[in-house]
Design an enzyme around this catalytic site. Structure first.
Site, PDB file in Angstrom:
ATOM      1  N   ASP A   7       0.863  -1.199   0.000  1.00 45.06           N
ATOM      2  CA  ASP A   7       0.000   0.000   0.000  1.00 45.06           C
ATOM      3  C   ASP A   7       0.891   1.238   0.000  1.00 45.06           C
ATOM      4  OD1 ASP A   7      -2.298   1.647   0.152  1.00 45.06           O
ATOM      5  OD2 ASP A   7      -2.219   1.711   2.328  1.00 45.06           O
ATOM      6  N   TYR A  39      -0.739   8.818  -2.156  1.00 44.80           N
ATOM      7  CA  TYR A  39      -0.753   8.664  -3.620  1.00 44.80           C
ATOM      8  C   TYR A  39      -1.955   9.380  -4.253  1.00 44.80           C
ATOM      9  CZ  TYR A  39       2.519   4.586  -3.763  1.00 44.80           C
ATOM     10  OH  TYR A  39       3.597   3.745  -3.706  1.00 44.80           O
ATOM     11  N   GLY A  40      -3.052   9.373  -3.541  1.00 43.46           N
ATOM     12  CA  GLY A  40      -4.354   9.684  -4.141  1.00 43.46           C
ATOM     13  C   GLY A  40      -4.519  11.096  -4.666  1.00 43.46           C
ATOM     14  N   CYS A  70      -4.399  -1.457  -2.044  1.00 43.47           N
ATOM     15  CA  CYS A  70      -4.528  -0.020  -2.279  1.00 43.47           C
ATOM     16  C   CYS A  70      -5.364   0.169  -3.533  1.00 43.47           C
ATOM     17  CB  CYS A  70      -3.127   0.572  -2.470  1.00 43.47           C
ATOM     18  SG  CYS A  70      -3.118   2.332  -2.847  1.00 43.47           S
ATOM     19  N   ASN A  71      -6.521   0.781  -3.380  1.00 43.41           N
ATOM     20  CA  ASN A  71      -7.409   1.013  -4.530  1.00 43.41           C
ATOM     21  C   ASN A  71      -6.765   1.976  -5.527  1.00 43.41           C
ATOM     22  OD1 ASN A  71     -10.326  -0.085  -3.540  1.00 43.41           O
ATOM     23  ND2 ASN A  71      -9.135   0.695  -1.828  1.00 43.41           N
ATOM     24  N   CYS A 180     -11.082   3.103  -0.098  1.00 44.34           N
ATOM     25  CA  CYS A 180      -9.671   3.402   0.160  1.00 44.34           C
ATOM     26  C   CYS A 180      -9.341   2.682   1.455  1.00 44.34           C
ATOM     27  CB  CYS A 180      -9.463   4.903   0.321  1.00 44.34           C
ATOM     28  SG  CYS A 180      -7.819   5.327   0.962  1.00 44.34           S
ATOM     29  N   THR A 181      -8.247   1.930   1.447  1.00 47.72           N
ATOM     30  CA  THR A 181      -7.974   1.104   2.627  1.00 47.72           C
ATOM     31  C   THR A 181      -7.682   1.946   3.875  1.00 47.72           C
ATOM     32  OG1 THR A 181      -5.714   0.846   1.766  1.00 47.72           O
ATOM     33  CG2 THR A 181      -7.254  -0.973   1.384  1.00 47.72           C
TER      34      THR A 181
END
Ligand code: DGL
Length: 260
Positions: A7, A39-40, A70-71, A180-181
């Protein structure tokens, strides 16, 4: 051989937490890209680079499978990673289908990172599963920052979520999809803001089941005393204070696990 969980940060521990229940005789590596989280909110090309580096490292470790817990990383890079490497690579996407399968009449709110919400993968998923146009998407990037600094129950967290959720009429909804985790750590605050008819749906169990299915198909399940090694961006985590930090997240996940 070990199974890797990857992740951008500590969100993926929620998937590992589940895997430790379902696969108590396996050995795990958990890789959090702590140098580059979040990251998002970053450009997709940059995230692709980060994921590429992490996967290179994990493949060099000789793991037998990588779970992209991780989506966001799945949305950006899983296709490319599957082309690069010949081991099972399990991806994760917001469990909108599962939420609609559980109740196909009421609305579903998917919360995730900006990259996941705006990505092509999400658009294709919605086209496939949301025939009745019941799904709404909401990016909640600040939850990733809060989770990384272990700020779970502050006034800021409650205020942020209250404001973000204010415009929804939740009497019309059946599910909140944790896409999202990192969001698994906030179930208690969400619970306080949502009526009882809204249930949590996440992809943790489905992802671990897919891992088990793929390992079984390759006859690759093993029987060892369970172990977990942790890495931050390629550096093995050994400092007692950092190991204690990771254990606190696991404890938090224990507390959140049974919230409906
Ligand atoms: N935990 C990640 C996910 O499931 C992303 C968090 C981030 O780095 O923005 O999407």
């Amino acid at each position: 051989m070990k199974i890797a969980f990857f992740d951008s940060g500590i969100g993926g521990l929620a998937v590992l937490h589940h895997a430790m229940k379902l696969l108590p005789r396996e050995q795990f590596i958990f890789f959090a890209d702590e140098d580059h989280v979040p990251y998002g909110v970053k450009p997709r090309e940059q995230v692709m680079e980060f994921v590429g580096e992490a996967f290179g490292f994990l493949v060099d470790c000789g793991v037998k499978a990588i779970v992209t817990a991780c989506n966001t990383a799945t949305s950006v890079a899983v296709k490319e990673m599957r082309q690069r490497y010949d081991i099972p690579i399990i991806g994760m996407e917001p469990a909108a289908k599962r939420a609609l399968d559980l109740d196909g009449e009421h609305r579903v709110l998917v919360v995730a990172t900006p990259i996941t919400v705006s990505g092509q993968k999400m658009r294709i998923l919605i086209e496939h599963v949301d025939k009745e146009h019941l799904v709404d998407l909401l990016p909640l990037p600040r939850l990733v920052e809060f989770a990384e600094r272990m700020e779970f129950r502050s006034k800021e967290v409650a205020g942020y979520l209250k404001e973000q959720l204010a415009s929804y009429d939740f009497s019309k909804y059946s599910a909140l999809v944790l896409g999202c985790t990192h969001f698994n750590y906030f179930k208690d605050t969400f619970r306080e803001l949502l009526p009882e008819n809204v249930h949590f749906v996440d992809g943790n169990e489905g992802t671990v089941r897919e891992l088990v299915r793929q390992l079984k198909a390759r006859n690759a399940l093993e029987d060892h005393p369970m172990s977990v090694e942790y890495f931050y961006s390629g550096r093995k985590v050994e400092a007692p204070s950092e190991l204690a930090r990771l254990q606190s997240y696991m404890k938090r996940l224990d507390e959140m696990y049974f919230l409906p």
